[in-house]
Scaffold this motif. Sequence first.
Motif, PDB file in Angstrom:
ATOM      1  N   ASP A   1      22.128   8.908  36.656  1.00  0.00           N
ATOM      2  CA  ASP A   1      20.866   9.556  37.116  1.00  0.00           C
ATOM      3  C   ASP A   1      19.755   8.787  36.558  1.00  0.00           C
ATOM      4  OD1 ASP A   1      22.093  13.071  36.816  1.00  0.00           O
ATOM      5  OD2 ASP A   1      22.139  11.375  38.663  1.00  0.00           O
ATOM      6  N   SER A   2      19.936   8.063  35.382  1.00  0.00           N
ATOM      7  CA  SER A   2      18.805   7.452  34.422  1.00  0.00           C
ATOM      8  C   SER A   2      18.507   6.315  34.929  1.00  0.00           C
ATOM      9  CB  SER A   2      19.279   7.365  33.167  1.00  0.00           C
ATOM     10  OG  SER A   2      20.603   6.472  32.987  1.00  0.00           O
ATOM     11  N   VAL A   3      19.253   5.561  36.109  1.00  0.00           N
ATOM     12  CA  VAL A   3      18.865   4.447  36.600  1.00  0.00           C
ATOM     13  C   VAL A   3      18.691   4.555  38.100  1.00  0.00           C
ATOM     14  CG1 VAL A   3      20.133   3.330  34.747  1.00  0.00           C
ATOM     15  CG2 VAL A   3      21.272   3.608  37.118  1.00  0.00           C
ATOM     16  N   ARG A   4      18.967   5.908  38.646  1.00  0.00           N
ATOM     17  CA  ARG A   4      18.931   5.777  40.264  1.00  0.00           C
ATOM     18  C   ARG A   4      17.493   5.568  40.638  1.00  0.00           C
ATOM     19  NH1 ARG A   4      21.259  10.066  40.604  1.00  0.00           N
ATOM     20  NH2 ARG A   4      23.444   9.371  41.073  1.00  0.00           N
ATOM     21  N   GLY A   5      17.217   4.601  41.785  1.00  0.00           N
ATOM     22  CA  GLY A   5      15.958   4.406  42.147  1.00  0.00           C
ATOM     23  C   GLY A   5      15.403   2.957  41.477  1.00  0.00           C
ATOM     24  N   ARG A   6      16.028   2.853  40.596  1.00  0.00           N
ATOM     25  CA  ARG A   6      15.415   1.500  39.783  1.00  0.00           C
ATOM     26  C   ARG A   6      16.379   0.310  39.533  1.00  0.00           C
ATOM     27  NH1 ARG A   6      14.544   1.649  34.344  1.00  0.00           N
ATOM     28  NH2 ARG A   6      16.003   3.321  34.095  1.00  0.00           N
ATOM     29  N   PHE A   7      17.673   0.876  39.617  1.00  0.00           N
ATOM     30  CA  PHE A   7      18.677  -0.179  39.628  1.00  0.00           C
ATOM     31  C   PHE A   7      19.615  -0.446  40.975  1.00  0.00           C
ATOM     32  CE2 PHE A   7      19.623  -0.604  34.791  1.00  0.00           C
ATOM     33  CZ  PHE A   7      18.306  -0.464  34.469  1.00  0.00           C
ATOM     34  N   THR A   8      20.024  -1.523  41.518  1.00  0.00           N
ATOM     35  CA  THR A   8      20.740  -1.865  42.568  1.00  0.00           C
ATOM     36  C   THR A   8      21.753  -2.611  42.413  1.00  0.00           C
ATOM     37  OG1 THR A   8      18.594  -1.475  43.988  1.00  0.00           O
ATOM     38  CG2 THR A   8      20.701  -2.632  44.941  1.00  0.00           C
ATOM     39  N   ILE A   9      23.170  -2.222  42.529  1.00  0.00           N
ATOM     40  CA  ILE A   9      24.213  -2.959  42.460  1.00  0.00           C
ATOM     41  C   ILE A   9      24.580  -3.663  43.746  1.00  0.00           C
ATOM     42  CG2 ILE A   9      25.813  -0.774  43.139  1.00  0.00           C
ATOM     43  CD1 ILE A   9      27.675  -2.142  40.933  1.00  0.00           C
ATOM     44  N   SER A  10      25.094  -4.664  43.720  1.00  0.00           N
ATOM     45  CA  SER A  10      25.495  -5.210  45.077  1.00  0.00           C
ATOM     46  C   SER A  10      26.586  -6.463  44.696  1.00  0.00           C
ATOM     47  CB  SER A  10      24.380  -6.202  45.769  1.00  0.00           C
ATOM     48  OG  SER A  10      23.971  -7.160  44.709  1.00  0.00           O
ATOM     49  N   LYS A  11      27.392  -6.584  45.830  1.00  0.00           N
ATOM     50  CA  LYS A  11      28.605  -7.668  45.537  1.00  0.00           C
ATOM     51  C   LYS A  11      28.554  -8.629  46.754  1.00  0.00           C
ATOM     52  CE  LYS A  11      33.375  -7.812  45.043  1.00  0.00           C
ATOM     53  NZ  LYS A  11      34.683  -7.155  45.083  1.00  0.00           N
ATOM     54  N   ASP A  12      28.821  -9.926  46.300  1.00  0.00           N
ATOM     55  CA  ASP A  12      28.861 -11.173  47.373  1.00  0.00           C
ATOM     56  C   ASP A  12      30.186 -11.739  47.205  1.00  0.00           C
ATOM     57  OD1 ASP A  12      28.831 -13.659  48.496  1.00  0.00           O
ATOM     58  OD2 ASP A  12      26.804 -13.855  48.006  1.00  0.00           O
ATOM     59  N   HIS A  13      31.035 -11.241  48.307  1.00  0.00           N
ATOM     60  CA  HIS A  13      32.349 -11.503  48.414  1.00  0.00           C
ATOM     61  C   HIS A  13      32.508 -13.036  48.563  1.00  0.00           C
ATOM     62  CE1 HIS A  13      33.828  -7.267  48.644  1.00  0.00           C
ATOM     63  NE2 HIS A  13      32.964  -6.973  49.315  1.00  0.00           N
ATOM     64  N   ALA A  14      31.675 -13.630  49.089  1.00  0.00           N
ATOM     65  CA  ALA A  14      31.928 -14.906  49.453  1.00  0.00           C
ATOM     66  C   ALA A  14      31.723 -15.756  47.898  1.00  0.00           C
ATOM     67  CB  ALA A  14      30.884 -15.522  50.483  1.00  0.00           C
ATOM     68  N   LYS A  15      30.770 -15.313  47.184  1.00  0.00           N
ATOM     69  CA  LYS A  15      30.644 -15.953  45.876  1.00  0.00           C
ATOM     70  C   LYS A  15      31.336 -15.336  44.686  1.00  0.00           C
ATOM     71  CE  LYS A  15      25.837 -17.593  46.935  1.00  0.00           C
ATOM     72  NZ  LYS A  15      24.582 -17.675  46.590  1.00  0.00           N
ATOM     73  N   ASN A  16      32.212 -14.202  45.061  1.00  0.00           N
ATOM     74  CA  ASN A  16      32.913 -13.575  43.972  1.00  0.00           C
ATOM     75  C   ASN A  16      32.098 -12.992  42.748  1.00  0.00           C
ATOM     76  OD1 ASN A  16      35.446 -12.599  44.213  1.00  0.00           O
ATOM     77  ND2 ASN A  16      36.358 -14.217  42.716  1.00  0.00           N
ATOM     78  N   THR A  17      30.910 -12.757  43.396  1.00  0.00           N
ATOM     79  CA  THR A  17      30.001 -11.957  42.031  1.00  0.00           C
ATOM     80  C   THR A  17      29.507 -10.631  42.422  1.00  0.00           C
ATOM     81  OG1 THR A  17      28.107 -12.961  43.473  1.00  0.00           O
ATOM     82  CG2 THR A  17      28.988 -14.492  41.860  1.00  0.00           C
TER      83      THR A  17
END
Length: 121
Positions: free
Chosen positions: A61-77
Amino acid sequence: QVQLVESGGGSVQAGGSLRLSCTASAYTYSTYYMGWFRQAPGKEREGVATMDSDGSPSYADSVRGRFTISKDHAKNTLALQMNSLKPEDTGMYYCAITYCGSWQLNAINVWGQGTQVTVSS
């Protein structure tokens, strides 16, 4: 055993942005659950943002709307874009993998070494 290496931490003023990156040493199968935790001095490590095996994100709740998580499968990151940073976001940020999907600390299978984020007011 997969190894995780974080990068991108640093020092910023409140309101600024940082982008953290986590690189895995081996292919992280789509069935893996990956996420970001943080630990402030004197406090317990806590989950910040996680991604289920189907790519669904969840946020504290403390970071919702400010932080975004994402994954790049091709780069394994795995990335964490942090905007509108606050002094209370200060801490060591860790990348993590859980094979079973539980985000309890004792269920985490792999931890990165951490990257420091410091936000000044």
